[in-house]
Each structure stands twice: as C-alpha cells, then as structure tokens.
Write a protein that holds these residues in place. Structure first.
Motif, short mmCIF file in Angstrom:
data_model
loop_
_atom_site.label_atom_id
_atom_site.label_comp_id
_atom_site.label_asym_id
_atom_site.label_seq_id
_atom_site.Cartn_x
_atom_site.Cartn_y
_atom_site.Cartn_z
N MET A 83 2.47 2.10 5.98
CA MET A 83 2.47 0.64 5.98
C MET A 83 2.60 0.12 4.56
O MET A 83 1.92 0.59 3.65
CB MET A 83 1.16 0.14 6.60
N SER A 84 3.47 -0.86 4.37
CA SER A 84 3.65 -1.41 3.02
C SER A 84 2.40 -2.17 2.62
O SER A 84 1.67 -2.71 3.45
CB SER A 84 4.86 -2.34 2.99
N GLN A 85 2.16 -2.22 1.31
CA GLN A 85 0.97 -2.89 0.79
C GLN A 85 1.37 -4.11 -0.02
O GLN A 85 1.74 -3.99 -1.19
CB GLN A 85 0.15 -1.91 -0.06
N SER B 295 -0.31 -7.57 -1.25
CA SER B 295 -1.64 -8.19 -1.35
C SER B 295 -1.58 -9.70 -1.21
O SER B 295 -0.67 -10.36 -1.72
CB SER B 295 -2.28 -7.85 -2.70
N TRP C 108 -12.16 0.11 9.19
CA TRP C 108 -11.51 0.52 7.95
C TRP C 108 -10.62 1.70 8.32
O TRP C 108 -11.12 2.79 8.58
CB TRP C 108 -12.55 0.91 6.90
N HIS C 109 -9.30 1.46 8.39
CA HIS C 109 -8.36 2.48 8.87
C HIS C 109 -8.85 3.01 10.23
O HIS C 109 -8.94 2.23 11.17
CB HIS C 109 -8.18 3.56 7.81
N PHE D 192 -6.84 -1.00 -2.14
CA PHE D 192 -6.17 -1.93 -1.24
C PHE D 192 -6.95 -1.99 0.07
O PHE D 192 -7.19 -0.96 0.71
CB PHE D 192 -4.73 -1.51 -0.97
N PRO E 144 -6.99 -3.33 3.84
CA PRO E 144 -6.15 -3.91 4.90
C PRO E 144 -6.85 -5.08 5.59
O PRO E 144 -8.05 -5.02 5.89
CB PRO E 144 -5.95 -2.75 5.89
N ILE E 145 -6.10 -6.16 5.82
CA ILE E 145 -6.61 -7.34 6.52
C ILE E 145 -5.51 -7.79 7.48
O ILE E 145 -4.37 -7.95 7.07
CB ILE E 145 -6.94 -8.50 5.55
N PRO E 146 -5.84 -8.01 8.77
CA PRO E 146 -4.81 -8.49 9.70
C PRO E 146 -4.16 -9.78 9.20
O PRO E 146 -4.83 -10.69 8.72
CB PRO E 146 -5.60 -8.74 10.99
N THR F 190 -0.42 -7.65 3.86
CA THR F 190 -1.10 -6.70 4.75
C THR F 190 -2.56 -6.46 4.34
O THR F 190 -3.25 -5.66 4.96
CB THR F 190 -0.35 -5.36 4.76
N GLY F 191 -3.01 -7.13 3.28
CA GLY F 191 -4.39 -6.94 2.84
C GLY F 191 -4.61 -7.59 1.50
O GLY F 191 -3.89 -8.52 1.11
#
Length: 280
Positions: free
Chosen positions: A1-3, A5, A162-163, A190, A192-194, A230-231
């Motif tokens: 998944m791309s990150q 921020s 978390w993952h 990083f 992740p946040i919906p 994505t986060g």
C-alpha cells in the motif's frame, strides 16, 4: 500500500478548566471541534501530582446519547453506576461506557497522593443507538496489545487495529481507532488511517513532527481530510508519546446540553425531563 501522509491542518491548544467537583483538567477537543472531528465530541487530559487537583473526583452525574472512554496512565479511579457496574481503572487500563438511553455514574480517585494522569474521550452514538441499553466494559492493561514496530517504536492498540493486530475495543458505525504510541528513536513511523475517517494526534510528551509540522506537548494536531492519504507520518525523539485517534463521521445533527448529546432539541428536552423524573 502506498504511503501518502495527511498533513496537519491546524494546531489546537488545550483549555484549562475544572469539572466534576473541582477536578483540574485540560479540555483539548472542545464544542467548536465537534463537527470537524465527528464522531468525537470531547477529549480531556487530567494530569497532576497535587491531590487538590483531583481528589474531589466526579460525583454521580448523568449521560445520554454517547460513549465515554477513560484511559489511565497513572493513578486509580473507581467507577460506579446505577446499572450495577463497579470497578477500578488503574495504570494502563481502559474503561468504555456506553451511556445509551441514560446512566448515572461517578468516578472517584482511589488515591490520596501521587500522580493522577489519564484521558477521557467522548464518542457520539448514531441516532438509531442513542436510546440503546447502557453497557460497560473494563479492559485491563494486560489485555491491550502492544506492538513493537520494525522501526523499534511501541504502539498500544486500544481500539481499531494496527495492521493485523486488533485492539480489544471495536465499535460499529464510528469504527474508532485509538492508538497510544511511544517513539523510541528518530526513525519515521507511518500510521495507517482509513481515508474516510476524521483524525487527530494529541502529543502527550515531547515535540514530534506530525504530518509535516512540529507539535509541542499538550497540543492537538487536527489532520487534514485527503481522500488520497493513507495515514499520517510521525517522527520524533526517544520517549515522545502521542495518541492517534480517528473515527468514521456520523454526519448527523449534534445537539448537546451538558451531559446529553442528541440529534434534536426535542430529544434534549426529553432527556432533561427523563432525568429530572428519575427515569434514568
């Protein structure tokens, strides 16, 4: 998944206030942020080693229409309510109470000296659940998973996931994420946040960089809503601590009168009448 921020959209300084029978605390998420940070209604931090700041506690008071999440870092608080629930929340423990149609409860310090440090978060309930039966969950620290990331940081997963690690508290509709993160080095982390969630980061200690902006202790970073993000990227120094909170907005009217949060003024008036006539 791309990150990609989220950026910090705005910094908020908590407001010192007194609540209960005179407990000194900092109100971080106030009324003016309820729409922007829906489904979160309030976030308080209480932190003092002076018993005069906390000893009076929170005598019996009512709630209707939302949930309260109490997370203790230090000290002990006894909860008691009129639905028959009673328990002590100590260091690292979490108490999650769904007020629903109405509950009367008290929160009393179980100590007369030492540090009392913790947080209380209010999460809204959707209109369809505002008059649900009250419930109460107590989660001891030992049941809250703590993940050491590849970068060497510690992530405590209170709610959400978390993952592939799921916290002990999950909720429909608002799907809250509640992480307590301790940075242990300068490696970026990083989180992740919906993309559909409203999100915030509260800095408990230190002055880490949150979404590209340095944030000093006891401030809230409101994170931008970016459908591509994505986060959020965090970076700081050893022993800096942050809370990361996000939730699915309900996008419903918010009408609050003190400890009652409903969708219409008529429902608030009904809540007041029910409370005054002893129907809680």
């Amino acid at each position: 998944m791309s990150q990609l921020s989220r950026k910090t959209e705005q910094l908020v300084q908590g407001q010192p206030t007194r609540d209960g029978a005179g407990v000194n605390l900092v109100r971080v998420l106030t009324h003016q942020w309820q729409r922007r940070l829906d489904p979160f209604l309030m976030l308080d931090e209480f932190r003092s080693d002076d018993p005069n700041d906390y000893i009076a506690g929170f005598p019996e008071h009512p709630h209707r229409g939302f949930e309260t999440v109490t997370y203790m870092l230090a000290g002990q608080m006894r909860h008691k309510d009129n639905a028959g629930h009673e328990g002590v929340v100590g260091p690292g423990d979490v108490q999650w109470m769904t007020a629903g149609k109405g509950i009367l409860h008290s929160e009393t310090p179980e100590q007369v000296a030492g540090l009392m440090h913790g947080f209380q978060l209010w999460i809204n309930l959707p209109g369809k659940n505002k008059l649900a039966k009250p419930s109460y969950a107590e989660v001891p620290a030992a049941q809250i998973p703590v993940v050491t990331t590849a970068e060497g940081h510690q992530v405590k997963v209170i709610a959400g996931s978390w993952h592939d690690v799921t916290g002990p508290l999950q909720r429909p509709d608002t799907h809250p994420l509640y992480l307590d993160i301790q940075l242990n080095n300068e490696q970026p982390l990083f989180v992740p946040i919906p993309a559909s969630h409203n999100a915030l980061v509260y800095v408990v200690s230190g002055e880490p960089v949150v979404g590209g902006q340095r944030v000093t202790a006891r401030r809230m970073a409101v994170l931008e809503n970016n459908p591509q993000a994505t986060g959020v990227l965090l970076q700081g120094q050893p022993r800096e601590q942050l809370l990361v909170l996000s939730g699915q907005p309900l996008a419903e009217p918010i009408v609050q009168w003190g400890p009652f949060v409903m969708n219409t003024r008529e429902e608030i008036e009904q809540a007041i009448a029910d409370y005054q006539s002893g129907r809680f």
